[in-house]
Motif scaffolding. Structure first.
Motif, PDB file in Angstrom:
ATOM      1  N   SER A  58       0.403  -6.143  12.204  1.00 35.23           N
ATOM      2  CA  SER A  58       1.192  -5.043  11.644  1.00 35.23           C
ATOM      3  C   SER A  58       1.526  -4.007  12.718  1.00 35.23           C
ATOM      4  O   SER A  58       2.608  -3.409  12.704  1.00 35.23           O
ATOM      5  CB  SER A  58       0.427  -4.372  10.497  1.00 35.23           C
ATOM      6  OG  SER A  58       0.219  -5.277   9.437  1.00 35.23           O
ATOM      7  N   SER A  62       5.344  -2.860  13.753  1.00 33.55           N
ATOM      8  CA  SER A  62       5.847  -1.486  13.845  1.00 33.55           C
ATOM      9  C   SER A  62       6.450  -1.205  15.217  1.00 33.55           C
ATOM     10  O   SER A  62       7.535  -0.614  15.332  1.00 33.55           O
ATOM     11  CB  SER A  62       4.709  -0.491  13.577  1.00 33.55           C
ATOM     12  OG  SER A  62       4.550  -0.259  12.202  1.00 33.55           O
ATOM     13  N   ASN A  79       7.139   4.518  11.104  1.00 33.13           N
ATOM     14  CA  ASN A  79       6.283   3.592  11.842  1.00 33.13           C
ATOM     15  C   ASN A  79       5.170   4.312  12.597  1.00 33.13           C
ATOM     16  O   ASN A  79       4.079   3.762  12.772  1.00 33.13           O
ATOM     17  CB  ASN A  79       7.122   2.756  12.809  1.00 33.13           C
ATOM     18  CG  ASN A  79       7.831   1.608  12.113  1.00 33.13           C
ATOM     19  OD1 ASN A  79       7.233   0.582  11.818  1.00 33.13           O
ATOM     20  ND2 ASN A  79       9.109   1.789  11.823  1.00 33.13           N
ATOM     21  N   TYR A 142       6.507  -4.594   5.570  1.00 35.19           N
ATOM     22  CA  TYR A 142       7.171  -5.137   6.760  1.00 35.19           C
ATOM     23  C   TYR A 142       8.106  -6.290   6.393  1.00 35.19           C
ATOM     24  O   TYR A 142       9.158  -6.468   7.017  1.00 35.19           O
ATOM     25  CB  TYR A 142       6.136  -5.596   7.786  1.00 35.19           C
ATOM     26  CG  TYR A 142       5.435  -4.451   8.471  1.00 35.19           C
ATOM     27  CD1 TYR A 142       6.139  -3.569   9.282  1.00 35.19           C
ATOM     28  CD2 TYR A 142       4.070  -4.235   8.302  1.00 35.19           C
ATOM     29  CE1 TYR A 142       5.503  -2.506   9.906  1.00 35.19           C
ATOM     30  CE2 TYR A 142       3.425  -3.182   8.920  1.00 35.19           C
ATOM     31  CZ  TYR A 142       4.143  -2.316   9.720  1.00 35.19           C
ATOM     32  OH  TYR A 142       3.515  -1.262  10.329  1.00 35.19           O
TER      33      TYR A 142
END
Length: 239
Positions: A58, A62, A79, A142
């Motif tokens: 993750s 970002s 983000n 996401y």
């Protein structure tokens, strides 16, 4: 016509029932408890490793979005917030991983080892499950953002409908994942608690072991169905 000897079959049934319910030897009990101990340890360890990997991915997701759209202020702020939150979640999970109880499979400490693991589950690992469940929400978020990138070539400004969809998806993903994990882990913990109780009462039998194994297979089937249902929900929100 030959007469059926009912008493003979009753005796055979009783003997078979007695055999299946016979108490296990101390050595067999130790082997089963060792296997249960290894199983719950593997569950703790693998669950944490998997979650740490997901949260690490993750972070890259970002950073890549920031790289793709360096001039999109709102996206960068979003983000940046996500990176801070993920960092705290990762720190928590890594700390839990480092505090995993050690295995001690000597006959004298086997029962104590299992009790330590049970205490670890209720005092620490249960909290870790709630932290782990955020990964499902992150995957959904996401997935939605990258879906927009692939579909539109950019991330458009969110409308009220988008916010409702994203918010609902995040909540459902988290709740669904948390429920499934707690259900699965609670089942394993309850089985160990039953074994320890029967061990103390000297009532652990072959029939009980067989019953626990059958329940474990059924729970595995339920977990697989839950995963499939989660994937279907994810696909529904993405369309």
């Amino acid at each position: 016509m030959n007469n059926i000897d009912i008493d003979k079959y009753k005796t055979a049934w009783k003997n078979e029932s007695s055999f299946s319910n016979k108490k296990l030897s101390e050595d067999n009990i130790s082997k089963y408890l060792k296997k249960s101990s290894k199983g719950i340890s593997a569950t703790f360890r693998n669950g944490l490793i998997f979650d740490i990997i997901l949260k690490s991915l993750s972070v890259f997701a970002s950073l890549y979005l920031i790289y793709l759209f360096p001039n999109t202020k709102n996206l960068i702020i979003l983000n940046a917030i996500l990176l801070i939150v993920i960092a705290f979640l990762l720190f928590f999970q890594i700390r839990v991983f480092r505090n995993l109880p050690q295995n001690n499979y000597s006959n004298t400490d086997l029962k104590k080892t299992l009790e330590v693991k049970l205490d670890f589950y209720y005092s620490i690992y249960l909290k870790s499950i709630y932290v782990s469940s955020f990964s499902a929400s992150l995957i959904f978020l996401y997935g939605f953002l990258y879906y927009l990138v692939v579909d539109d070539g950019y991330i458009r400004k969110f409308q009220i409908d988008d916010i409702i969809v994203i918010g609902s998806g995040l909540i459902i993903a988290y709740a669904f994942n948390a429920f499934a994990q707690i259900k699965q882990h609670s089942f394993q913990i309850k089985q160990i608690e039953v074994c320890l109780k029967d061990f103390d009462d000297q009532t652990l039998s072959e029939n009980k072991i067989r019953e626990l194994k059958n329940k474990r297979k059924k729970m595995l089937f339920v977990v697989i169905l839950s995963l499939l249902a989660g994937l279907l929900l994810f696909g529904y929100f993405m369309t």
